[in-house]
Scaffold this active site. Structure first.
Site, PDB file in Angstrom:
ATOM      1  N   HIS A   1       0.815  -1.215   0.000  1.00 32.39           N
ATOM      2  CA  HIS A   1       0.000   0.000   0.000  1.00 32.39           C
ATOM      3  C   HIS A   1       0.850   1.267   0.000  1.00 32.39           C
ATOM      4  CE1 HIS A   1       0.617  -0.278   4.443  1.00 32.39           C
ATOM      5  NE2 HIS A   1       0.501   1.021   4.398  1.00 32.39           N
TER       6      HIS A   1
ATOM      7  N   ASP B   1       0.015  -7.509   1.061  1.00 36.90           N
ATOM      8  CA  ASP B   1       0.540  -6.183   1.411  1.00 36.90           C
ATOM      9  C   ASP B   1       2.064  -6.173   1.428  1.00 36.90           C
ATOM     10  OD1 ASP B   1       0.239  -3.480   1.900  1.00 36.90           O
ATOM     11  OD2 ASP B   1       0.309  -3.707   4.072  1.00 36.90           O
TER      12      ASP B   1
ATOM     13  N   GLY C   1       4.377   6.949   8.753  1.00 35.42           N
ATOM     14  CA  GLY C   1       5.384   6.611   7.745  1.00 35.42           C
ATOM     15  C   GLY C   1       6.151   5.346   8.045  1.00 35.42           C
ATOM     16  N   ASN C   2       5.820   4.662   9.151  1.00 35.74           N
ATOM     17  CA  ASN C   2       6.539   3.439   9.509  1.00 35.74           C
ATOM     18  C   ASN C   2       6.113   2.227   8.689  1.00 35.74           C
ATOM     19  OD1 ASN C   2       7.643   4.536  12.382  1.00 35.74           O
ATOM     20  ND2 ASN C   2       8.529   2.549  11.894  1.00 35.74           N
ATOM     21  N   SER C   3       5.005   2.323   7.965  1.00 37.07           N
ATOM     22  CA  SER C   3       4.576   1.204   7.139  1.00 37.07           C
ATOM     23  C   SER C   3       5.685   0.841   6.153  1.00 37.07           C
ATOM     24  CB  SER C   3       3.306   1.560   6.363  1.00 37.07           C
ATOM     25  OG  SER C   3       2.175   1.422   7.169  1.00 37.07           O
TER      26      SER C   3
ATOM     27  N   LEU D   1      -8.611 -23.827  -5.775  1.00 36.49           N
ATOM     28  CA  LEU D   1      -9.161 -25.148  -5.525  1.00 36.49           C
ATOM     29  C   LEU D   1     -10.670 -25.192  -5.777  1.00 36.49           C
ATOM     30  CD1 LEU D   1      -8.086 -27.910  -4.617  1.00 36.49           C
ATOM     31  CD2 LEU D   1      -8.647 -27.276  -2.269  1.00 36.49           C
ATOM     32  N   GLY D   2     -11.345 -24.079  -5.482  1.00 33.06           N
ATOM     33  CA  GLY D   2     -12.774 -24.008  -5.763  1.00 33.06           C
ATOM     34  C   GLY D   2     -13.664 -24.471  -4.636  1.00 33.06           C
ATOM     35  N   VAL D   3     -13.233 -24.273  -3.393  1.00 34.23           N
ATOM     36  CA  VAL D   3     -14.079 -24.616  -2.251  1.00 34.23           C
ATOM     37  C   VAL D   3     -14.162 -23.436  -1.294  1.00 34.23           C
ATOM     38  CG1 VAL D   3     -13.580 -27.079  -2.331  1.00 34.23           C
ATOM     39  CG2 VAL D   3     -12.175 -25.585  -0.898  1.00 34.23           C
TER      40      VAL D   3
END
Length: 316
Positions: free
Chosen positions: A62, A92, A169-171, A222-224
């Site tokens: 982000h 992220d 700003g630490n992200s 996988l579809g579940v």
């Protein structure tokens, strides 16, 4: 009570704590950069961690969302342009590259070894707060954060919660253990004031490798869909696992459907690893699983049933 003895003991403990924090700061800070980015949405800032001798940096997706490049400033005052190698909003995480590596890389640790109460140090280099260091303890493990990329929503798994304060700003900065190993990437997404970090572990290392190799993360499908449920006591004792994932949806024609996974089945393991919830299954759904045989054990009407699914690539 010997007041002087108590005070000396407290001073010694504080000195030991300070030595750990200052030691981690000295080891990690030189490898953390301040980022400045500009996109159509305006200017932004964050931090990044040097993770390779060839100019590779790791940050939060982000922080660089919508940007192709920007400026990185290191603790020694050197500045370099970076370009975005790849970003994965669903974890992220993003990988950047600068033309010249001027600082040593950090040592990456394994967040899966963390324990609640363990000392951690948050290190960032946000604009205007160069060399930001805070310390605290791990206050929670196994947290989940929702992340969205287009129409796809997933959970960022095993997020670390800490009481180490995160400055603006630490992200994208480093969360390090007492030995100076980076075990998380600090994030403020959906944090609501909490100190949170995306873990560095086998899963995120695979994501980072995918970003470096191809600029994106391939995910398997996988579809579940399922919900976690407690297992019957006799089954739990037999397999050493208390919970499984009850299947509440199987997409027709999906790999799960073709493999013979049915509504009401309880998935116990996949690829030889326990599945206790949806995150346990998602953790396996990365690039290496695409097109490979995935053994799945389910509980069906009181019996253990083994099937083999072949996940396909998730098209977003």
């Amino acid at each position: 009570m010997d007041t002087d003895h108590t005070e000396r003991a407290e001073d010694a403990a504080l000195d030991a704590y300070s030595r750990v924090v200052t030691g981690v700061a000295a080891r990690v800070l030189p490898s953390v950069a301040a980022l400045s980015v500009r996109t159509a949405r305006g200017a932004g800032a964050g931090s990044a961690i040097t993770v390779g001798t060839d100019g590779l940096l790791l940050t939060s997706a982000h922080v660089v969302q919508g940007a192709r490049d920007g400026s990185a400033t290191f603790g020694d005052g050197t500045e370099a342009r970076f370009r975005v190698v790849g970003a994965d909003p669903l974890s992220d995480l993003a990988v950047l590259r600068v033309d010249e590596a001027t600082v040593p890389p950090v040592e990456l640790g394994d967040a899966d070894t963390l324990r609640i109460g363990q000392l951690v140090v948050a290190v960032g280099n946000p604009m205007g707060l160069a060399g930001s260091v805070t310390a605290g303890v791990v206050s929670g493990l196994g947290r989940s954060l929702p992340a969205r990329d287009g129409r796809v929503t997933r959970l960022i798994e095993d997020v670390i919660q800490t009481d180490a304060a995160l400055n603006p700003g630490n992200s994208g900065g480093a969360l390090a253990d007492s030995a100076g190993r980076v075990i998380g990437v600090n994030t403020a997404v959906a944090g609501y004031g909490l100190g949170l970090a995306v873990p560095i572990n086998a899963t995120t290392r695979q994501i980072i490798d995918d970003l470096i190799a191809g600029g994106r993360v391939r995910r398997a499908w996988l579809g579940v869909a399922g919900v976690p449920v407690p297992l019957p006591p006799e089954i739990a004792e037999r397999i050493g696992q208390r919970r499984g994932l009850r299947v509440v949806e199987v997409v027709p024609g999906s790999p799960a459907g073709q493999a013979g996974i049915y509504l009401g089945d309880v998935i116990l393991s996949a690829g030889g690893r326990p599945v206790r919830d949806g995150q346990g299954l998602q953790r396996l759904m990365l690039g290496p699983a695409i097109g490979t045989r995935l053994p799945v054990t389910v509980l069906r009407r009181g019996a253990l049933v083994d099937v083999v699914a072949v996940p396909t690539e998730l098209n977003r």
